[in-house]
Design an enzyme around this catalytic site. Structure first.
Site, PDB file in Angstrom:
ATOM      1  N   ARG A 171       0.584  10.470   0.473  1.00 41.27           N
ATOM      2  CA  ARG A 171       0.998  11.553   1.382  1.00 41.27           C
ATOM      3  C   ARG A 171       2.207  12.296   0.864  1.00 41.27           C
ATOM      4  O   ARG A 171       2.725  13.172   1.560  1.00 41.27           O
ATOM      5  CB  ARG A 171       1.354  10.970   2.758  1.00 41.27           C
ATOM      6  CG  ARG A 171       0.185  10.422   3.497  1.00 41.27           C
ATOM      7  CD  ARG A 171       0.619   9.969   4.894  1.00 41.27           C
ATOM      8  NE  ARG A 171      -0.064   8.761   5.235  1.00 41.27           N
ATOM      9  CZ  ARG A 171       0.356   7.892   6.137  1.00 41.27           C
ATOM     10  NH1 ARG A 171       1.472   8.086   6.790  1.00 41.27           N
ATOM     11  NH2 ARG A 171      -0.343   6.809   6.370  1.00 41.27           N
TER      12      ARG A 171
ATOM     13  N   THR B  88      -4.213   6.211   2.414  1.00 43.93           N
ATOM     14  CA  THR B  88      -4.509   7.592   2.800  1.00 43.93           C
ATOM     15  C   THR B  88      -5.329   8.297   1.713  1.00 43.93           C
ATOM     16  O   THR B  88      -5.086   9.462   1.374  1.00 43.93           O
ATOM     17  CB  THR B  88      -3.224   8.397   3.118  1.00 43.93           C
ATOM     18  OG1 THR B  88      -2.267   7.544   3.767  1.00 43.93           O
ATOM     19  CG2 THR B  88      -3.527   9.545   4.070  1.00 43.93           C
TER      20      THR B  88
ATOM     21  N   GLU C  75       0.878  -1.172   0.000  1.00 36.71           N
ATOM     22  CA  GLU C  75       0.000   0.000   0.000  1.00 36.71           C
ATOM     23  C   GLU C  75       0.908   1.211   0.000  1.00 36.71           C
ATOM     24  O   GLU C  75       1.741   1.364   0.897  1.00 36.71           O
ATOM     25  CB  GLU C  75      -0.882  -0.028   1.261  1.00 36.71           C
ATOM     26  CG  GLU C  75      -1.724   1.229   1.433  1.00 36.71           C
ATOM     27  CD  GLU C  75      -2.378   1.262   2.825  1.00 36.71           C
ATOM     28  OE1 GLU C  75      -2.762   0.202   3.355  1.00 36.71           O
ATOM     29  OE2 GLU C  75      -2.488   2.374   3.375  1.00 36.71           O
TER      30      GLU C  75
ATOM     31  N   LYS D  83     -10.552  -1.723   7.416  1.00 39.38           N
ATOM     32  CA  LYS D  83      -9.316  -1.404   8.139  1.00 39.38           C
ATOM     33  C   LYS D  83      -9.687  -0.979   9.572  1.00 39.38           C
ATOM     34  O   LYS D  83     -10.682  -0.284   9.775  1.00 39.38           O
ATOM     35  CB  LYS D  83      -8.612  -0.265   7.391  1.00 39.38           C
ATOM     36  CG  LYS D  83      -7.435   0.349   8.104  1.00 39.38           C
ATOM     37  CD  LYS D  83      -6.658   1.244   7.135  1.00 39.38           C
ATOM     38  CE  LYS D  83      -5.727   2.183   7.872  1.00 39.38           C
ATOM     39  NZ  LYS D  83      -4.668   2.708   7.008  1.00 39.38           N
TER      40      LYS D  83
END
Ligand code: 3PG
Length: 211
Positions: free
Chosen positions: A45, A68, A41, A128
Site C-alpha cells: 500500500r 494487499t 506481512e 484469510k
C-alpha cells in the site's frame, strides 16, 4: 536459513505492517525477532513496500510475505522482491491461480460461505477471514467451522490484544493477522521497544491459548 510460512504459522501470529519508509524494515524485523516472531506481512500500500520486502527477505531466520496483493503483476513484483507468501484482502481466482502456477503460497481473503467454497474449489486449505471484526468475528468463524471442517482461517482486521484470545482459542484459526503490534506511529517514532513488548505479549497470549 529462511523460515517458511509453515514455520511462521507455528507462532499463530502474523504482524501486518504498512511501511512508509524502507529504512524501517530492518529494525522492525529485529524488533519482531526479539519479541519472538519469525514472520511479517508487508502490505503493498506504499511506494516503500517492495524495497521493505526485499530488505526483510534478506534477514536470516525470517519469513516475509506481501499483503494487499490485488493483481497478478503485484504477485510477480512481490515474489521478485523476495516475498515467500502472498496475502489478499479478497478472493480473485486470477490472482490465486497465478500464485498456484508459480508455486507460491497464497492466502486470499473471504468473508462468506460462497467465497470459502470458491477458495476450496482451487484446493486452498488456509484462507484469510477479512475484515474479521466487522464481518462477525469469532461468532462467524465458529459457524463456518461447523460446516467447513478442512479449512483453517487467518482472521485479520480489527484484531488487538483485547480480542486476540477470542480468536486463538478457536480450533479453525491457524493464525491471527493484524497491525496492532506494528503500528505506523511506533515505526515513525522509532519505538522498536514498544513493538517488541507488544509482540512478546501477543506471543505469550498465543502460547497460552491452548487451541
Ligand atoms: C490487513 O491489511 O489485513 C488489515 O488492514 C489489517 O487490519 P488491522 O489494521 O485492523 O489489524
Amino acid at each position: 536459513m529462511t523460515k517458511t510460512l509453515h514455520d511462521a504459522l507455528t507462532s499463530r501470529l502474523v504482524p501486518v505492517a504498512v511501511i512508509d519508509d524502507a529504512v524501517h524494515a530492518a529494525p522492525l524485523v529485529d524488533a519482531l525477532k526479539r519479541g519472538g516472531l519469525a514472520s511479517i506481512e508487508i502490505t503493498l500500500r506504499t511506494s516503500a513496500a517492495l524495497e521493505a520486502i526485499s530488505i526483510a527477505a534478506s534477514e536470516a531466520d525470517f519469513c516475509v510475505g506481501a499483503g494487499t496483493v490485488l493483481t497478478v503483476e503485484q504477485v510477480d513484483a512481490a515474489v521478485e522482491a523476495g516475498a515467500g507468501f502472498i496475502v489478499a484482502p479478497g478472493f480473485d481466482s486470477k490472482v490465486v491461480r497465478h500464485c498456484l502456477d508459480k508455486g507460491v503460497e497464497v492466502i486470499p481473503g473471504v468473508c462468506t460461505p460462497s467465497e470459502v467454497q470458491a477458495a476450496m474449489g482451487l484446493g486452498l486449505k488456509l484462507i484469510k477471514f477479512f475484515p474479521a471484526e466487522a464481518m462477525g468475528g469469532p461468532k462467524l468463524l465458529k459457524a463456518l467451522g461447523s460446516v467447513y471442517r478442512e479449512v483453517r482461517f487467518m482472521p485479520t482486521g480489527g484484531i488487538s490484544s483485547a480480542n486476540l484470545n477470542d480468536y486463538l482459542k478457536l480450533g479453525n484459526v491457524a493464525a491471527c493477522g493484524g497491525s496492532w503490534m506494528v503500528k505506523k506511529d511506533l515505526m515513525a517514532a522509532g519505538d522498536w521497544e514498544t513493538i517488541t513488548r507488544l509482540t512478546r505479549e501477543a506471543v505469550a497470549c498465543a502460547e497460552g491459548s491452548g487451541a
